[in-house]
Motif scaffolding. Structure first.
Motif, PDB file in Angstrom:
ATOM      1  N   GLY A 126      -5.039 104.758 -68.035  1.00  0.00           N
ATOM      2  CA  GLY A 126      -3.805 104.712 -68.809  1.00  0.00           C
ATOM      3  C   GLY A 126      -2.658 103.970 -68.156  1.00  0.00           C
ATOM      4  O   GLY A 126      -1.576 103.895 -68.719  1.00  0.00           O
ATOM      5  N   LEU A 127      -2.879 103.427 -66.970  1.00  0.00           N
ATOM      6  CA  LEU A 127      -1.833 102.670 -66.259  1.00  0.00           C
ATOM      7  C   LEU A 127      -2.147 101.186 -66.368  1.00  0.00           C
ATOM      8  O   LEU A 127      -3.223 100.733 -65.961  1.00  0.00           O
ATOM      9  CB  LEU A 127      -1.790 103.091 -64.792  1.00  0.00           C
ATOM     10  N   GLY A 152      -1.763  99.558 -56.543  1.00  0.00           N
ATOM     11  CA  GLY A 152      -1.035 100.130 -57.678  1.00  0.00           C
ATOM     12  C   GLY A 152      -1.789 101.279 -58.316  1.00  0.00           C
ATOM     13  O   GLY A 152      -1.216 102.336 -58.580  1.00  0.00           O
ATOM     14  N   PHE A 153      -3.073 101.102 -58.554  1.00  0.00           N
ATOM     15  CA  PHE A 153      -3.857 102.159 -59.190  1.00  0.00           C
ATOM     16  C   PHE A 153      -4.042 103.367 -58.281  1.00  0.00           C
ATOM     17  O   PHE A 153      -4.128 104.499 -58.764  1.00  0.00           O
ATOM     18  CB  PHE A 153      -5.215 101.624 -59.653  1.00  0.00           C
ATOM     19  N   ASP A 154      -4.091 103.144 -56.976  1.00  0.00           N
ATOM     20  CA  ASP A 154      -4.269 104.250 -56.026  1.00  0.00           C
ATOM     21  C   ASP A 154      -2.984 105.024 -55.757  1.00  0.00           C
ATOM     22  O   ASP A 154      -3.033 106.170 -55.314  1.00  0.00           O
ATOM     23  CB  ASP A 154      -4.815 103.732 -54.690  1.00  0.00           C
ATOM     24  N   ASN A 155      -1.825 104.421 -56.004  1.00  0.00           N
ATOM     25  CA  ASN A 155      -0.568 105.037 -55.599  1.00  0.00           C
ATOM     26  C   ASN A 155       0.399 105.369 -56.733  1.00  0.00           C
ATOM     27  O   ASN A 155       1.460 105.942 -56.481  1.00  0.00           O
ATOM     28  CB  ASN A 155       0.131 104.139 -54.578  1.00  0.00           C
TER      29      ASN A 155
END
Length: 169
Positions: A126-127, A152-155
């Motif tokens: 969803g990001l 970005g996806f990890d944080n």
């Protein structure tokens, strides 16, 4: 060809590009040509490119074009050559060396002055993220994009304000 079809000439099309860039909130962009060939008065920033990419990737047709790895151009009256194949240069696309599964679409660019550029969009859980790489050397535009997307996806997480605060609903 598209610029001339839409506006009659390259200069008028560049004016339309500049108008649209301003509408999107770009503050440090000036287009002189539709193709990005170097000109001292043709410039942009990573931030402005991200604003343009946000609008670009909200268009389903443009997104589909930017995620297409190969297109076989059919023979027509205006294109009589058989076997004309257009292949995407982005190595983030499926089947390419740096294929990135969450990728929505990507656009490469290159001039001697600007070097390798890459604007990409990816979505996971969803990001949706946009990554802009400017003035890079190959293949770092692809590896840097993957690293930035993964960071970005990890944080970060997508949140909907309605879900966490309904005080003003």
């Amino acid at each position: 060809a598209i610029a001339e079809h839409v506006s009659g000439n390259l200069e008028d099309f560049a004016s339309l590009m500049n108008k649209k860039a301003k509408e999107l909130g770009c503050l440090n962009t000036n287009f002189v040509t539709p193709n990005g060939i170097h000109d001292e008065n043709h410039y942009t920033t990573a931030y402005d490119m991200a604003l343009i990419a946000k609008a670009f990737f909200s268009n389903d047709i443009l997104t589909k074009m930017s995620s297409t790895t190969r297109f076989d151009v059919p023979v027509t009256e205006n294109q009589p050559r058989e076997g004309l194949i257009l292949s995407a240069k982005s190595q983030l696309l499926p089947g390419k060396p740096y294929a990135y599964e969450p990728l929505i679409g990507t656009k490469t660019g290159y001039t001697d002055h600007a070097r390798q550029t890459l604007v990409s969009c990816a979505e996971k859980n969803g990001l949706k993220l946009i990554c802009v790489i400017l003035k890079e050397e190959s293949p770092a535009q692809f590896t840097d994009t993957i690293e930035l997307f993964n960071y970005g996806f990890d944080n970060f997480n997508a949140i909907h304000l309605d879900d966490i605060n309904n005080e003003y609903a």
